[in-house]
Scaffold this motif. Structure first.
Motif, mmCIF file in Angstrom:
data_model
loop_
_atom_site.group_PDB
_atom_site.id
_atom_site.type_symbol
_atom_site.label_atom_id
_atom_site.label_comp_id
_atom_site.label_asym_id
_atom_site.label_seq_id
_atom_site.Cartn_x
_atom_site.Cartn_y
_atom_site.Cartn_z
ATOM 1 N N MET A 385 32.313 2.866 21.642
ATOM 2 C CA MET A 385 32.846 3.059 20.368
ATOM 3 C C MET A 385 32.058 2.427 19.215
ATOM 4 N N SER A 386 31.970 3.350 17.871
ATOM 5 C CA SER A 386 31.216 2.698 17.118
ATOM 6 C C SER A 386 31.548 1.537 16.569
ATOM 7 N N ILE A 387 30.717 0.730 15.707
ATOM 8 C CA ILE A 387 31.229 -0.641 15.304
ATOM 9 C C ILE A 387 32.302 -0.371 14.377
ATOM 10 N N ARG A 388 32.581 0.554 13.539
ATOM 11 C CA ARG A 388 33.363 0.873 12.566
ATOM 12 C C ARG A 388 34.763 0.725 13.508
ATOM 13 N N ASP A 389 34.955 1.315 14.551
ATOM 14 C CA ASP A 389 36.079 1.692 15.369
ATOM 15 C C ASP A 389 36.153 0.353 16.036
ATOM 16 N N LEU A 390 35.179 -0.406 16.625
ATOM 17 C CA LEU A 390 35.557 -1.374 17.175
ATOM 18 C C LEU A 390 36.150 -2.611 16.405
ATOM 19 N N ILE A 391 35.743 -2.932 15.349
ATOM 20 C CA ILE A 391 36.064 -4.191 14.463
ATOM 21 C C ILE A 391 37.490 -3.879 14.093
ATOM 22 N N THR A 392 37.781 -2.686 13.742
ATOM 23 C CA THR A 392 38.982 -2.227 12.946
ATOM 24 C C THR A 392 40.052 -1.925 14.121
#
Length: 554
Positions: A385-392
């Motif tokens: 998963m990209s960091i965008r998807d991980l943290i949101t």
């Protein structure tokens, strides 16, 4: 009298991964009976140097591009063997026999499908030609040498059946079974609690005296360096920035980087946050008990109590430090608080609501109020998963952000934890350990929690990175009023961040109170034992060597 020649000499070593050079012309000698410490931040080239000495760097995708690694010849005094040009068969003869290595994480270094005895016997068969009863007898003697209790039983056990401290002792036994000339210890105590760490350091020092071997000790913990080293090399970005006697480094470091490392190293007695008065309780535990195993219709074993009647209170905007040895129940308590494990009895009150009796559906809205940051950030982040998807993702699952709003939320979260906004499109493997831990904190903040449980969140990080992460937690607490349950075996770090401390021993809280009171006037014998085991990054306190009082069981 002529000076003793070095047992291992490294000259102008250069190591590269692809087109990137990781070690830039490093040179050092190490003599028989000497302990040389190699210190620096993550990525400084410490482990690359260690792996190069055994020519294991090639298995990790690296290569030696220049320099010499010479090992004194055992059969012909005054001559050396050039390790960089040895063929594979000659390398196998040296590994584990003349040069041995102890790795940071024994669970990943030991074969999980072989018993401890079989793994020791494998080394003895390769280097000493021992098999059958002779190999088992030698393996038993190796376990006895490293003070493992009940060695006959341990020989027939598998790695997962042993504690972290016992697994590390097994690794040391395997490394020393052939009595090597050089022992390379790569962060062997980083993941251990302070009392187990003190035991392992004392063990290595004692075995070194008995065998006369040279020790190359790799660590980022200057407290450990002050306990065990004779000389110190300081690395930064693959360059040697300082070299000298231990006493000189601690008394008058020459380089700016060495001074930064010393400043970032937590010191017991360095001060703690002032206790909060009248803070509203946000988390209350009453007589919480957590058990594992047993209880089934066909089970003959009684349940094992990991947490025994724990009662704690955490106030709004407060950090409560939870300390204790490995296996004392700290992580079990954290998982119980998070309702990842159901308590056997007791009450858990979260922001005025009892959550210990709630089912999965009723519990879901409350999960946003309390989040967790784990010890290993890489294992906690989905690599696909990209960091965008991980943290949101948490906010998305709780319906707190629309699909279109995730980009803006990701940028805001990354800014709050000090990472660039373009990090949102990258993946976990593209970040350092400290950056990944910041990403885990950003993910926890996505649902605006009022409590964060940090379970050994900085224990695997080097001192300067750990300092930056704990400073980030303190800033979040000041700005947003978040409460922290901060679990760690590093008491100096706990002192720096905690308003109050609770000490856990065999599943029970044996002492709790204001940080200064608990650490500087401990009442319980176990707390005093913990305090005695803390390594001091101070040459004055460490001059006498490993403290034996830390090892006395109470």
């Amino acid at each position: 009298m002529l000076p003793q020649p070095p047992v291992l000499s490294v000259k102008n070593l250069r190591v590269a991964f692809g087109s990137t050079e990781a070690v830039h012309g490093l040179s050092f000698d190490i003599h028989r009976g000497e302990t040389l410490a190699l210190v620096g931040e993550s990525g400084s080239g410490k482990s690359a140097t260690a792996l190069s000495i055994l020519r294991l760097i090639e298995r990790e995708g690296g290569r030696i591009t220049g320099g010499h690694i010479r090992l004194a010849c055992a059969k012909t005094p005054g001559t050396t063997v050039e390790i960089t040009t040895l063929p594979p068969a000659a390398l196998r003869a040296i590994r584990g026999d003349r040069i041995a290595m102890v790795f940071q994480e024994p669970m990943t270094s030991l074969n999980p499908v072989m018993t401890v005895g079989a793994q020791l016997a494998e080394t003895l068969a390769l280097h000493r030609g021992l098999r059958g009863r002779a190999a088992r007898s030698a393996a038993r003697a190796a376990l006895e040498r490293v003070q493992i209790p009940e060695p006959d039983q341990r020989l027939d056990q598998y790695p997962h059946e042993l504690s972290g401290g016992l697994r590390q002792r097994v690794m040391i036994a395997m490394a020393l079974v052939c009595e090597p000339d050089v022992l390379i210890a790569d962060e062997p105590t980083t993941a251990l609690d302070v009392t187990t760490q003190a035991e392992i350091l004392a063990l290595i020092a004692g075995l070194q005296r008995d065998l006369g071997m040279a020790v190359l000790f790799i660590t980022h913990d200057l407290g450990v360096v002050s306990e065990i080293a004779d000389r110190v090399l300081v690395l930064k970005d693959g360059h040697l920035v300082e070299e000298g006697r231990k006493a000189d480094l601690f008394a008058a470091p020459k380089s700016d980087y060495a001074r930064e490392l010393l400043a970032a190293t937590p010191r017991l007695g360095g001060g703690s946050p002032a206790p909060l008065t009248g803070a509203e309780p946000v988390l209350v535990l009453r007589d919480v008990v957590t058990t594992y195993g047993g209880g089934g219709i066909f089970s003959r074993r009684a349940p094992v109590k990991a947490v025994r009647g724990v009662s704690l209170t955490l106030g709004r905007g407060e950090t409560l430090g939870l300390v204790g040895e490995s296996g004392c129940g700290k992580s079990s308590l954290a998982r119980t608080v998070m309702r990842l494990v159901d308590p056997a009895s007791g009450e858990i009150d979260l922001l005025g609501t009892r959550i210990d009796t709630l089912g999965a559906a009723a519990l879901k809205p409350h999960r946003a109020r309390i989040q967790m940051v784990f010890q290993d950030p890489y294992a906690a982040l989905n690599p696909r998963m990209s960091i965008r998807d991980l943290i949101t993702e948490p906010a998305h699952l709780h319906g707190m952000v629309t699909p279109r709003g995730r980009d803006a939320m990701a940028r805001d979260l990354l800014e709050r934890v000090g990472l660039p906004s373009d990090a949102a499109e990258r993946y976990p493997h593209q970040f350092s350990g400290g950056q990944r831990q910041r990403i885990c904190i950003a993910r926890a903040l996505s649902v605006t929690p009022q409590i964060i449980v940090a379970d050994e969140a900085v224990s695997a990080l080097d001192v300067s990175t750990a300092r930056r992460v704990t400073d980030l937690m303190a800033r979040i607490q000041r700005e947003e009023g978040v409460s922290f349950l901060f679990i760690s075996h590093d008491i100096a770090v706990v002192e720096r961040v905690s308003h109050r401390i609770a000490v856990m021993f065999k599943g029970e809280i044996v002492e709790q109170g204001e940080t200064a009171q608990v650490l500087h006037a401990p009442r319980h014998p176990y707390t005093r034992r913990l305090m005695a085991a803390v390594p001091r990054a101070d040459i004055g306190t460490a001059a006498a060597g490993i403290r034996q009082d830390a090892l006395a069981l109470t």
